[in-house]
Write an enzyme that holds these catalytic residues in place. Structure first.
Site, PDB file in Angstrom:
ATOM      1  N   HIS A  34      -0.090  19.153 -30.407  1.00 23.18           N
ATOM      2  CA  HIS A  34       0.688  19.838 -29.376  1.00 23.18           C
ATOM      3  C   HIS A  34       1.326  18.825 -28.433  1.00 23.18           C
ATOM      4  CE1 HIS A  34      -1.791  23.231 -30.647  1.00 23.18           C
ATOM      5  NE2 HIS A  34      -1.058  24.050 -29.909  1.00 23.18           N
ATOM      6  N   ASN A  79      -5.610  12.378 -30.961  1.00 21.20           N
ATOM      7  CA  ASN A  79      -5.311  13.759 -30.575  1.00 21.20           C
ATOM      8  C   ASN A  79      -6.551  14.499 -30.096  1.00 21.20           C
ATOM      9  OD1 ASN A  79      -3.746  16.245 -30.415  1.00 21.20           O
ATOM     10  ND2 ASN A  79      -4.746  16.854 -32.312  1.00 21.20           N
TER      11      ASN A  79
END
Length: 329
Positions: A138, A170
């Protein structure tokens, strides 16, 4: 990696021309008007091309080639999409104490999905990430969009994703940086964040020349794997003095690779003008230097290590845990 090393790699990698999509309605993200107009500037009068029957603009009767950038206005973020890399140029968020305090959404009800507003041949596909070795990372975090289910669902469009190294980045250091941004709302009433990918050059040890080298995933290969990611943070209206007009600013550039949690966040801080040169974006150009304060002089720019593990990831049925990526040269 310290900031001076990053600075050596932040050279001009311009993102291209201006936007050719305009928003019709803030709360109608799919209503996008395409305006790929050809240039209207008249040719130089000193060039007598008409005498030789030359008219390059005649090509436009067959269609304007672009480039076209997809600008989309979601509930929680605005994004500008790069059709060539199939990643966003940038994603812009606004978080507040009120928006983060709301609990009107559940991540387990959200699923990764293709962005059908973008033409099929230019958009990322779910299958492109399967067994790629990368997370669907994201750019606008789902955790920033708990104020409505629609807002959270929007963060799962693949147009809000970039391939990110999972373990060590991440799911770890990058997640801690996102948490740091949310924590700023304890001191500031308004925090604006610009996030995006970078494709920075690296010096070849053999011939000492700089080259941009990145992997491309998908079948056919179509989604570029960024070498780095950036975050520009703008903190407004400190709680202690909400009428203050100046802003507190910091820019960070992180490599898309595992990062030790012991690494200082300030090691990745870079000057805004260096970030501008590397992205081709103009950032805060309307703000006088006297109105820009150093965020890391007002707050302790330090990550807080939290155990994100895979708990949040497992909540979504559509998410598949991916093996670590192959090591890049």
């Amino acid at each position: 990696m310290c900031s001076r090393i990053l600075l050596s790699g932040l050279v001009g990698l311009g993102a291209g021309t201006g936007l050719t999509y305009l928003l019709l309605n803030k709360h109608s993200p799919t209503q996008i008007i395409e305006t790929p107009y050809p240039p209207t500037q008249k040719p130089n009068s000193n060039i007598q091309s008409h005498s030789f029957n030359v008219d390059p603009s005649g090509f436009f009767k067959y269609g304007f080639p672009g480039p076209i950038h997809d600008l989309q206005n979601r509930e929680e973020f605005i994004s500008c999409y790069n059709r060539q890399t199939q990643n966003p140029y940038w994603v812009l968020e606004h978080i507040t104490p009120e928006s983060l305090a709301a609990r009107n959404a559940d991540r387990k009800n959200s699923f990764f999905k293709e962005d059908e507003v973008i033409p099929e041949k230019f958009r990322g596909k779910l299958r492109d990430y399967f067994r790629s070795g990368y997370d669907r990372g994201h750019q606008a975090p789902a955790a920033d969009a708990k104020f409505s289910q629609q807002a959270m669902d929007d963060t799962f469009y693949l147009s809000n994703m970039c391939p990110q190294v999972g373990e060590g980045f991440n799911r770890d250091y990058w997640a801690h940086l996102e948490y740091f941004c949310r924590g700023l709302t304890k001191k500031y009433k308004s925090v604006r964040i610009v996030t995006g990918p970078l494709y920075l050059p690296k010096k070849d040890p053999i011939d000492n020349k700089f080259r941009v080298n990145y992997e491309v995933i998908g079948n056919p290969p179509s989604i570029a794997v960024p070498t780095h990611f950036f975050k520009l943070i703008v903190a407004e209206a400190p709680t202690a003095n909400p009428a203050r007009e100046d802003i507190a600013v910091a820019a960070f550039v992180l490599p898309n690779e595992p990062i030790s949690n012991e690494t200082k966040l300030t090691d990745f801080e870079v000057p805004i003008d260096a970030l501008e040169r590397s992205t081709g974006l103009e950032l805060l150009q309307k703000v006088p230097p006297s109105k820009k304060k150093a965020l890391c002089k007002e707050v302790n720019c330090q990550i807080v290590v939290r155990d994100f593990s895979n708990a949040a990831i497992k909540q979504s049925k559509d998410v598949k845990l991916l093996p670590p990526p192959k090591k890049r040269n």
